[in-house]
Structures are given as structure tokens and as C-alpha cells.
Design an enzyme around this catalytic site. Structure first.
Site, PDB file in Angstrom:
ATOM      1  N   THR A 135     111.627  43.711  32.049  1.00 36.93           N
ATOM      2  CA  THR A 135     112.236  44.737  32.899  1.00 36.93           C
ATOM      3  C   THR A 135     113.315  45.466  32.099  1.00 36.93           C
ATOM      4  O   THR A 135     113.990  44.883  31.255  1.00 36.93           O
ATOM      5  CB  THR A 135     112.843  44.140  34.178  1.00 36.93           C
ATOM      6  OG1 THR A 135     113.994  43.351  33.852  1.00 36.93           O
ATOM      7  CG2 THR A 135     111.820  43.277  34.920  1.00 36.93           C
ATOM      8  N   GLY A 136     113.435  46.758  32.363  1.00 33.85           N
ATOM      9  CA  GLY A 136     114.429  47.551  31.643  1.00 33.85           C
ATOM     10  C   GLY A 136     114.126  47.656  30.163  1.00 33.85           C
ATOM     11  O   GLY A 136     115.034  47.608  29.326  1.00 33.85           O
ATOM     12  N   ALA A 137     112.873  47.842  29.814  1.00 31.03           N
ATOM     13  CA  ALA A 137     112.452  47.812  28.409  1.00 31.03           C
ATOM     14  C   ALA A 137     112.464  49.179  27.746  1.00 31.03           C
ATOM     15  O   ALA A 137     111.979  49.322  26.636  1.00 31.03           O
ATOM     16  CB  ALA A 137     111.058  47.204  28.306  1.00 31.03           C
ATOM     17  N   ASN A 138     113.017  50.183  28.408  1.00 33.14           N
ATOM     18  CA  ASN A 138     112.987  51.523  27.817  1.00 33.14           C
ATOM     19  C   ASN A 138     114.105  51.749  26.814  1.00 33.14           C
ATOM     20  O   ASN A 138     114.085  52.734  26.068  1.00 33.14           O
ATOM     21  CB  ASN A 138     113.049  52.592  28.916  1.00 33.14           C
ATOM     22  CG  ASN A 138     114.337  52.518  29.716  1.00 33.14           C
ATOM     23  OD1 ASN A 138     114.663  51.466  30.242  1.00 33.14           O
ATOM     24  ND2 ASN A 138     115.053  53.619  29.804  1.00 33.14           N
ATOM     25  N   SER A 139     115.077  50.825  26.732  1.00 33.84           N
ATOM     26  CA  SER A 139     116.182  50.988  25.784  1.00 33.84           C
ATOM     27  C   SER A 139     116.887  49.652  25.596  1.00 33.84           C
ATOM     28  O   SER A 139     116.592  48.666  26.270  1.00 33.84           O
ATOM     29  CB  SER A 139     117.190  52.045  26.282  1.00 33.84           C
ATOM     30  OG  SER A 139     117.834  51.593  27.471  1.00 33.84           O
ATOM     31  N   GLY A 140     117.825  49.628  24.666  1.00 33.41           N
ATOM     32  CA  GLY A 140     118.707  48.492  24.500  1.00 33.41           C
ATOM     33  C   GLY A 140     118.018  47.171  24.243  1.00 33.41           C
ATOM     34  O   GLY A 140     117.041  47.073  23.494  1.00 33.41           O
TER      35      GLY A 140
ATOM     36  N   TYR B 281     130.233  43.069  38.981  1.00 28.50           N
ATOM     37  CA  TYR B 281     129.304  42.785  37.898  1.00 28.50           C
ATOM     38  C   TYR B 281     129.326  41.295  37.564  1.00 28.50           C
ATOM     39  O   TYR B 281     128.282  40.671  37.374  1.00 28.50           O
ATOM     40  CB  TYR B 281     129.655  43.607  36.660  1.00 28.50           C
ATOM     41  CG  TYR B 281     128.670  43.432  35.523  1.00 28.50           C
ATOM     42  CD1 TYR B 281     127.368  43.906  35.616  1.00 28.50           C
ATOM     43  CD2 TYR B 281     129.041  42.783  34.343  1.00 28.50           C
ATOM     44  CE1 TYR B 281     126.457  43.747  34.577  1.00 28.50           C
ATOM     45  CE2 TYR B 281     128.146  42.619  33.296  1.00 28.50           C
ATOM     46  CZ  TYR B 281     126.858  43.094  33.424  1.00 28.50           C
ATOM     47  OH  TYR B 281     125.960  42.924  32.391  1.00 28.50           O
TER      48      TYR B 281
END
Length: 303
Positions: free
Chosen positions: A19-24, A174
Site C-alpha cells: 500500500t502507498g507504493a507510488n513513492s517513498g 499521528y
């Protein structure tokens, strides 16, 4: 000798969902897995950025697949889980990596505080909806990416104001969401072990890594971070991804363990076993959060 990406064994024939693999961190994780031959599913909210990332990941040698997933919407989570189940009859690795950090107060589509809803509840629901695809695979793992900031939740989960409706702090919320990640992974592992499952759950954190997560900070805080924090403590995203990769692929890793950098205050360095704060090991809090999370998301688990 320090553990590095070179220690990741072959991933030929394996399916990894990030998940969230488009950056970083997510992108760096996906690149390494693809280079080892895995089919990597990039589960992302932004289709254009995901497509660009898929082009980068695909050049590493494996296969990059796209999956639309907005963790701030349970409708999207359910749709993504259904699509994943339709397209793949097995999942070897699930990286719960995506997240938001320090935004102004906001709510998800379902009315949850944005950081808790995205970082914990969205991942909780997604994991529950696809877990049976992992249970069928020997050696499969769920990796939950936490954070050093969970230390700020010294008093444990604030169940009396879980959605921060009475008082909101960007850092405090957070920290709560990252503590929730750890409570979740430890309780999930307890349930997997009790069921004698072939799947394990492992936690990791990236230390202080240079990623886009700071984009929600006020401009002056972003500048201060770039000038004062990053030069002294931060490490590149590819280094920050190593604890997650070790948790997922090291043959010695066991369920319920926690990996992070071995350097100063766990901010940077090669990945090793670390410990989270005492409140994260509170089994009563783990079980209570699990129950509350099921009630809020309406998602059950097969263990």
C-alpha cells in the site's frame, strides 16, 4: 555483517501487495521485490502517480500490477479487496505501508479522524478482507509499518477520545495511529499463532527517512526539517525501506517481532530487531483496539 537489500532472497512466483507504493518507502520496497522476481501489486490512491511508479518498478525485472485503494474510504477498501481477491488466488506478502502524517484536523469518508482512519482503520479493514488469501500460502507475512513517533503516545491509546474530537494534536494523533499499528500487529500475530496459521505478522519502522510524509507540515516546519533534521538524522528512503524488507523476507524473522534501524536512537542504519514502547505490549489494549476496530469498520477476520 549489516543486512541490506542484497540479502533479500529470490521472490520468483510470489505476490506482494504494497500500500502507498507510488513513492517513498513503498516505492523502494516494491522496487527491491520486483528486482527479486516478485509480482508486486501497487495499491495506491492516485492512479496517475501509481502508473508512473509501475513504470519504474517494472524496469526492475518483476511484474508491476495496479490496484486502486483509498484507505480513507471503507467503500474503496472493500472494492480494492474484492478486486484483489478476484485477480489473485494467493498473496505471499502484504505491506501495510501507506499513511498520512501531521495533517490539519480532518475526517475520512466514514467520519474517522484522518490519521487514525487512514493509518490504522483502513489497513485493519483491508487486512481482514484479504487475509484468507495469505492464510493459504505457507510462509506468508503481513508487515505493518509503524513509526518512532508511536513513542509520543506514552499513556497508551486514548480510547475516551479515539477520534480526537475533544482535542486534536497533529503529532499526538499521528503517534496514536502508529501505536495502533503496533497494537494491531501484535494482536493479529497472537490470533494467527492460536490458529496455528502458516501466516505471521511482523512490524517495522523506517527510522527517520526522507519521504513525502512531511508534506502536511506547515511550510516553516518543512523548511526547518530540511535544514536541521534531515542533514543530521534522516536517511534515504531506500535505506528506510530495509526494516520492512527484512521483516518480510528474512528467514529468521518471526511473528510478533519488530524491526528498525540500529543507529542512533533507531533513526538510521541497517535493520535489526528492536523493541517498541511498553504500552504497545499491553494485551488488554491490543484486544480492546481490535474489538473497537471491528465495530467501527464492520470487518471481521478469519482468525
Amino acid at each position: 555483517m549489516a543486512w541490506s537489500a542484497a540479502d533479500v532472497p529470490t521472490q520468483n512466483g510470489r505476490v506482494a501487495v504494497v500500500t502507498g507504493a507510488n513513492s517513498g518507502l513503498g516505492l523502494e520496497t516494491a522496487k527491491v521485490l520486483a528486482a527479486r522476481g516478485a509480482t508486486v501489486v501497487l495499491a495506491c490512491r492516485d492512479p496517475k502517480r501509481a502508473a508512473a511508479a509501475a513504470g519504474v518498478v517494472g524496469k526492475q525485472g518483476g511484474t508491476a500490477e495496479l490496484l486502486a485503494l483509498d484507505l480513507a474510504s471503507l467503500d474503496s477498501v472493500r472494492a480494492a479487496a474484492a478486486e484483489l481477491r478476484e485477480r489473485f488466488d494467493r498473496v505471499d506478502l502484504l505491506f501495510n505501508n501507506a499513511g498520512v502524517m501531521f495533517p490539519a484536523y480532518g475526517k475520512t469518508a466514514d467520519g474517522f479522524e484522518l490519521q487514525l482512519g487512514t493509518n490504522h482503520l483502513g489497513h485493519f479493514a483491508f487486512t481482514g478482507l484479504v487475509l484468507d488469501r495469505l492464510l493459504e500460502v505457507p510462509g506468508s507475512r503481513v508487515v505493518v509499518v509503524a513509526s518512532l513517533v508511536h513513542r509520543f503516545a506514552r499513556g497508551g491509546m486514548n480510547f475516551d477520545d479515539l477520534q480526537s474530537e475533544r482535542r486534536y494534536s497533529r503529532i499526538g494523533a499521528y503517534g496514536q495511529s502508529k501505536l495502533a499499528n503496533l497494537l494491531f500487529v501484535y494482536e493479529l500475530q497472537r490470533r494467527l499463532a492460536a490458529a496455528e496459521a502458516r501466516t505471521v505478522a511482523v512490524a517495522a519502522h523506517p527510522g527517520c527517512s526522507s519521504t513525502e510524509l512531511t508534506r502536511h507540515l506547515p511550510a516553516w516546519m518543512q523548511r526547518a526539517s530540511r535544514v536541521l533534521v534531515e542533514p543530521l538524522l534522516a536517511q534515504p528512503a531506500e535505506q528506510g525501506a530495509l526494516p520492512s524488507l527484512r521483516a518480510a523476507t528474512d528467514a529468521q524473522a518471526q511473528g510478533g517481532q519488530y524491526y528498525g534501524p540500529r543507529g542512533f536512537q533507531q533513526t538510521r542504519g541497517a535493520p535489526q530487531l528492536v523493541r517498541s514502547t511498553p504500552v504497545s505490549y499491553d494485551t488488554a489494549a491490543q484486544q480492546r483496539l481490535w474489538t473497537v476496530s471491528q465495530e467501527l469498520t464492520g470487518v471481521g477476520f478469519p482468525v
